[in-house]
Design a protein around this motif. Structure first.
Motif, PDB file in Angstrom:
ATOM      1  N   ALA A  21       0.825  -1.206   0.000  1.00  0.00           N
ATOM      2  CA  ALA A  21       0.000   0.000   0.000  1.00  0.00           C
ATOM      3  C   ALA A  21       0.859   1.256   0.000  1.00  0.00           C
ATOM      4  CB  ALA A  21      -0.928   0.002   1.209  1.00  0.00           C
ATOM      5  N   ASP A  22       2.091   1.157   0.459  1.00  0.00           N
ATOM      6  CA  ASP A  22       3.028   2.279   0.497  1.00  0.00           C
ATOM      7  C   ASP A  22       4.402   1.759   0.117  1.00  0.00           C
ATOM      8  OD1 ASP A  22       4.069   4.799   0.855  1.00  0.00           O
ATOM      9  OD2 ASP A  22       3.239   5.082   2.855  1.00  0.00           O
ATOM     10  N   PRO A  53       6.201   3.101  12.170  1.00  0.00           N
ATOM     11  CA  PRO A  53       6.406   1.656  12.038  1.00  0.00           C
ATOM     12  C   PRO A  53       5.133   0.900  11.703  1.00  0.00           C
ATOM     13  CG  PRO A  53       6.348   2.242  14.345  1.00  0.00           C
ATOM     14  CD  PRO A  53       6.276   3.538  13.573  1.00  0.00           C
ATOM     15  N   LYS A  54       4.566   1.209  10.544  1.00  0.00           N
ATOM     16  CA  LYS A  54       3.345   0.556  10.091  1.00  0.00           C
ATOM     17  C   LYS A  54       3.466   0.241   8.606  1.00  0.00           C
ATOM     18  CE  LYS A  54       0.215   2.557  13.505  1.00  0.00           C
ATOM     19  NZ  LYS A  54      -1.076   3.263  13.739  1.00  0.00           N
ATOM     20  N   SER A  55       2.871  -0.873   8.199  1.00  0.00           N
ATOM     21  CA  SER A  55       2.939  -1.299   6.802  1.00  0.00           C
ATOM     22  C   SER A  55       1.662  -2.045   6.455  1.00  0.00           C
ATOM     23  CB  SER A  55       4.158  -2.213   6.599  1.00  0.00           C
ATOM     24  OG  SER A  55       4.215  -2.705   5.278  1.00  0.00           O
ATOM     25  N   LEU A  96      11.721  -2.387  10.249  1.00  0.00           N
ATOM     26  CA  LEU A  96      12.712  -1.734   9.403  1.00  0.00           C
ATOM     27  C   LEU A  96      12.318  -0.291   9.088  1.00  0.00           C
ATOM     28  CD1 LEU A  96      13.327  -4.647   6.874  1.00  0.00           C
ATOM     29  CD2 LEU A  96      14.676  -4.095   8.900  1.00  0.00           C
ATOM     30  N   LEU A  97      11.026  -0.068   8.840  1.00  0.00           N
ATOM     31  CA  LEU A  97      10.557   1.272   8.480  1.00  0.00           C
ATOM     32  C   LEU A  97      10.834   2.284   9.589  1.00  0.00           C
ATOM     33  CD1 LEU A  97       7.136   0.354   6.827  1.00  0.00           C
ATOM     34  CD2 LEU A  97       9.153   1.270   5.655  1.00  0.00           C
ATOM     35  N   GLN A 142       0.148  -4.294   9.345  1.00  0.00           N
ATOM     36  CA  GLN A 142       1.265  -4.653  10.211  1.00  0.00           C
ATOM     37  C   GLN A 142       1.822  -3.434  10.944  1.00  0.00           C
ATOM     38  OE1 GLN A 142       3.637  -7.478   7.268  1.00  0.00           O
ATOM     39  NE2 GLN A 142       2.257  -6.076   6.220  1.00  0.00           N
ATOM     40  N   GLU A 143       2.315  -3.668  12.161  1.00  0.00           N
ATOM     41  CA  GLU A 143       2.928  -2.595  12.936  1.00  0.00           C
ATOM     42  C   GLU A 143       3.976  -3.188  13.871  1.00  0.00           C
ATOM     43  OE1 GLU A 143       0.145  -0.676  15.480  1.00  0.00           O
ATOM     44  OE2 GLU A 143      -0.377  -2.506  16.568  1.00  0.00           O
ATOM     45  N   SER A 144       4.901  -2.329  14.314  1.00  0.00           N
ATOM     46  CA  SER A 144       5.932  -2.756  15.257  1.00  0.00           C
ATOM     47  C   SER A 144       5.868  -1.889  16.509  1.00  0.00           C
ATOM     48  CB  SER A 144       7.323  -2.657  14.636  1.00  0.00           C
ATOM     49  OG  SER A 144       8.320  -2.931  15.610  1.00  0.00           O
ATOM     50  N   PRO A 145       5.557  -2.465  17.683  1.00  0.00           N
ATOM     51  CA  PRO A 145       5.507  -1.672  18.908  1.00  0.00           C
ATOM     52  C   PRO A 145       6.868  -1.420  19.524  1.00  0.00           C
ATOM     53  CG  PRO A 145       4.871  -3.931  19.381  1.00  0.00           C
ATOM     54  CD  PRO A 145       5.071  -3.838  17.894  1.00  0.00           C
TER      55      PRO A 145
END
Length: 295
Positions: free
Chosen positions: A165-166, A179-181, A215-216, A253-256
């Protein structure tokens, strides 16, 4: 159905050696180890083949113990932990060269009615408005450590229509972001009406992009551009509602957090109609390579 998808289906069609022992092979790998999603999916196939067809996986918990060798077969041994009235539990150990490389516990349930609620589906662009990963990867080949990696990744993902999406991490190196994808995905062809097969294929895909959000956050492109060294450590999934892997699914998806050379990522998989189908959590090793002495 294209040839790559048929190859993937053949990969998941394990050979039965004994009542609870199965053997699988691997696809050619971009890196010198077996893709983690493949081992998880094959282990779930092995577990599922020892369970009544009316019982489907509702959760799995797995650890990646050692890198798999793509050139050697993998033997999956299933331990029938419990067969209850509503739930069935299986443990699977994947072995290569006499050593365990992967461990999975999975629970299966017969369908039953119950209370229902869910989080709303997040907004996302129409998947058909986005380029495929196969179209996107070659455009960024100049960023990769090996110029052939982009093409080999495109070939490896030809079985699955995957659309970001991005901008993915490898396309935005040096630009830290939230940190989201999000990715949309579906298989590149229609599948048989086998619910276990659809669950196993989504398990396969679930390991492709989940650590992208880690990674983002740091503007890193990943192992493909050589700025991090990474591998999956453990992986957990909960299957909430029916879905088809050959219909569009949104992987949010996300990274906390990331720390200590590890990164944690969470994912939610929604059907195109907005139903929350799967929840995923994974922790992975993510290290920044240290410069060699004298360099």
């Amino acid at each position: 159905m294209n040839e790559s998808l048929q190859d993937l289906l053949d990969l998941l069609d394990l050979e039965r050696i004994e009542r609870d022992i199965f053997r699988g092979t691997s696809r050619p790998s971009v890196v010198p180890r077996v893709f983690g999603g493949q081992v998880a999916a094959q282990a779930l196939v092995a577990a599922g083949r020892t369970v009544p067809a009316e019982r489907l996986p509702h959760s799995l918990h797995a650890y990646f113990l050692r890198p798999g060798d793509p050139g050697a077969p993998i033997v999956y041994t299933v331990d029938r932990i419990r067969d209850g009235r509503s739930f069935t539990t299986r443990r699977v150990v994947a072995v290569q060269h006499g050593q365990p490389i992967f461990h999975l516990s999975a629970s299966f349930q017969a369908y039953e009615e119950g209370m229902e609620h869910q989080e709303p589906m997040p907004s996302a662009p129409d998947p058909l408005s986005l380029p495929t990963a196969a179209e996107m990867l070659p455009r960024h080949a100049h960023r990769f450590v090996d110029p052939e990696v982009a093409q080999r990744l495109s070939d490896a993902r030809a079985a699955v229509d995957l659309r970001y999406a991005d901008e993915p991490p490898f396309a935005s190196v040096g630009e830290p972001r939230e940190p989201k994808s999000q990715v949309w995905f579906r298989t590149n062809g229609k599948l048989a009406d086998d619910p276990l097969l659809h669950v196993c294929l989504v398990t396969y895909v679930s390991d492709m992009t989940l650590l992208d959000s880690v990674l983002l956050a740091h503007g890193r492109g990943g192992w493909t551009v050589g700025d991090v060294v990474g591998a999956s450590l453990d992986h957990a999934m909960w299957f909430h509602r029916p879905f088809r892997a050959d219909e569009w699914l949104l992987y949010d998806q996300e990274s906390p957090t990331s720390q200590g050379g590890r990164g944690l990522a969470r994912g939610r998989i929604f059907t195109e109609g907005g139903q929350l189908a799967v929840s995923v959590i994974q922790e992975g090793v993510i290290r920044v390579p240290r410069p060699r002495e004298g360099s």
